[in-house]
Design a protein around this motif. Sequence first.
Motif, mmCIF file in Angstrom:
data_model
loop_
_atom_site.group_PDB
_atom_site.id
_atom_site.type_symbol
_atom_site.label_atom_id
_atom_site.label_comp_id
_atom_site.label_asym_id
_atom_site.label_seq_id
_atom_site.Cartn_x
_atom_site.Cartn_y
_atom_site.Cartn_z
ATOM 1 N N ILE A 28 -39.321 -61.711 31.076
ATOM 2 C CA ILE A 28 -37.929 -62.166 31.104
ATOM 3 C C ILE A 28 -37.128 -61.430 32.171
ATOM 4 O O ILE A 28 -36.297 -62.013 32.864
ATOM 5 C CB ILE A 28 -37.279 -61.998 29.709
ATOM 6 N N GLU A 29 -37.379 -60.124 32.315
ATOM 7 C CA GLU A 29 -36.639 -59.359 33.329
ATOM 8 C C GLU A 29 -36.966 -59.853 34.731
ATOM 9 O O GLU A 29 -36.093 -59.897 35.607
ATOM 10 C CB GLU A 29 -36.941 -57.870 33.207
ATOM 11 N N ALA A 30 -38.227 -60.254 34.949
ATOM 12 C CA ALA A 30 -38.593 -60.813 36.254
ATOM 13 C C ALA A 30 -37.859 -62.125 36.506
ATOM 14 O O ALA A 30 -37.473 -62.424 37.639
ATOM 15 C CB ALA A 30 -40.102 -61.026 36.330
ATOM 16 N N VAL A 31 -37.655 -62.912 35.458
ATOM 17 C CA VAL A 31 -36.891 -64.153 35.596
ATOM 18 C C VAL A 31 -35.454 -63.830 35.979
ATOM 19 O O VAL A 31 -34.891 -64.416 36.912
ATOM 20 C CB VAL A 31 -36.928 -64.977 34.292
ATOM 21 N N ARG A 32 -34.846 -62.876 35.271
ATOM 22 C CA ARG A 32 -33.467 -62.478 35.582
ATOM 23 C C ARG A 32 -33.348 -62.026 37.036
ATOM 24 O O ARG A 32 -32.441 -62.430 37.763
ATOM 25 C CB ARG A 32 -33.029 -61.328 34.673
ATOM 26 N N GLU A 33 -34.261 -61.162 37.439
ATOM 27 C CA GLU A 33 -34.228 -60.603 38.790
ATOM 28 C C GLU A 33 -34.368 -61.701 39.841
ATOM 29 O O GLU A 33 -33.671 -61.708 40.860
ATOM 30 C CB GLU A 33 -35.362 -59.576 38.930
#
Length: 260
Positions: free
Chosen positions: A56-61
Motif C-alpha cells: 500500500i505504501e508503494a501505491v501511495r508513493e
Amino acid sequence: MNKTLDYIFPNPPKGLDPAALDPRAIPEHVAVIMDGNGRWAKKRALNRLKGHKAGIEAVRETIRCASDLGVRYLTIYSFSTENWKRPQEEVVGLMDLFAKTMLAEVNGLHEENVRVRTIGDLSALPAETREAFEEAWLKTRDNTRMTLVVAVNYGSRQEILHAAEACVRRALATAAEGGDPTAPLTEAEFAQGLYTADIPDPEVVIRTSGEMRLSNYLLWQVAYSEFVATDVLWPDFDRYELLRCLLEFQSRDRRFGAVK
C-alpha cells in the motif's frame, strides 16, 4: 510538471540523477503491474496478505510522485479476473483491504485533486468493497489534476468481449432502424466499447518483480506502449524506482512502426 525535480526527488541514490529526466517528455498515461507482494512476504516469513498490506505504501508513493511529475493517468492492476483462483483466505483479505484502504485514502486523494475511477466488473465484488470504490468515484469525479484508474476484477479478454458485444448491439440497432449493419467497423468505434473508452492509451507499462508478461492487462490499449521491467518487488518500489523506469522510457526511440 507541478513541482521541481529537486522537490520530488530530494535524496537520490548515488548514480541516479533526477536532472536527467526531461519534464517535457513525461508520459501522459503510465500503467503499472504491481507484482511481487507474495514473494516479498515469503522472503520475510510472512503470510501473503502482509505483503499486500506492505504494498500500500508503494501505491501511495507512486500516486504522489506521478501526480507531482504531471502524469495525467495512472492505471494500477489491483485484482485480475484470474485472481479469484487464489486461496479463499487471501481473496477475502484482499477485498477487505481494498475497501479499508480506499475509504482511508479517498479524502487525501480528493485534497490532492486526484480523480479515482475503476475499470473491470465491480458487480462481482463484495458489497463493502464495491461501495468503497463507488464512494471514491462520487467524491472525486470532478477532480482534474490526475486520474487514478484502479483495475479491479479486470481482465483484458473480458473487456474485449464486452466491446465486441457492444458492437453487435449497435449493429442490431442500426438494422432495426433500416441502416446497414454490415458497414465496416473502425478501431475507434470498437474502442468505444472498452472500459477505457475515454482514457488515452498508456505510453509505458511498468512491471515489477522481474516478470516479463502482460497477465491479461490492457491488451488492446498497449499495442504501442513501451514496456519497462524492474526486478524490484512491489513493496520496495519507490519514487526513485519510478524515476529509473521513466528514464528508461525516455531513452526509447518510439517509431510506431515507421522507419526513422
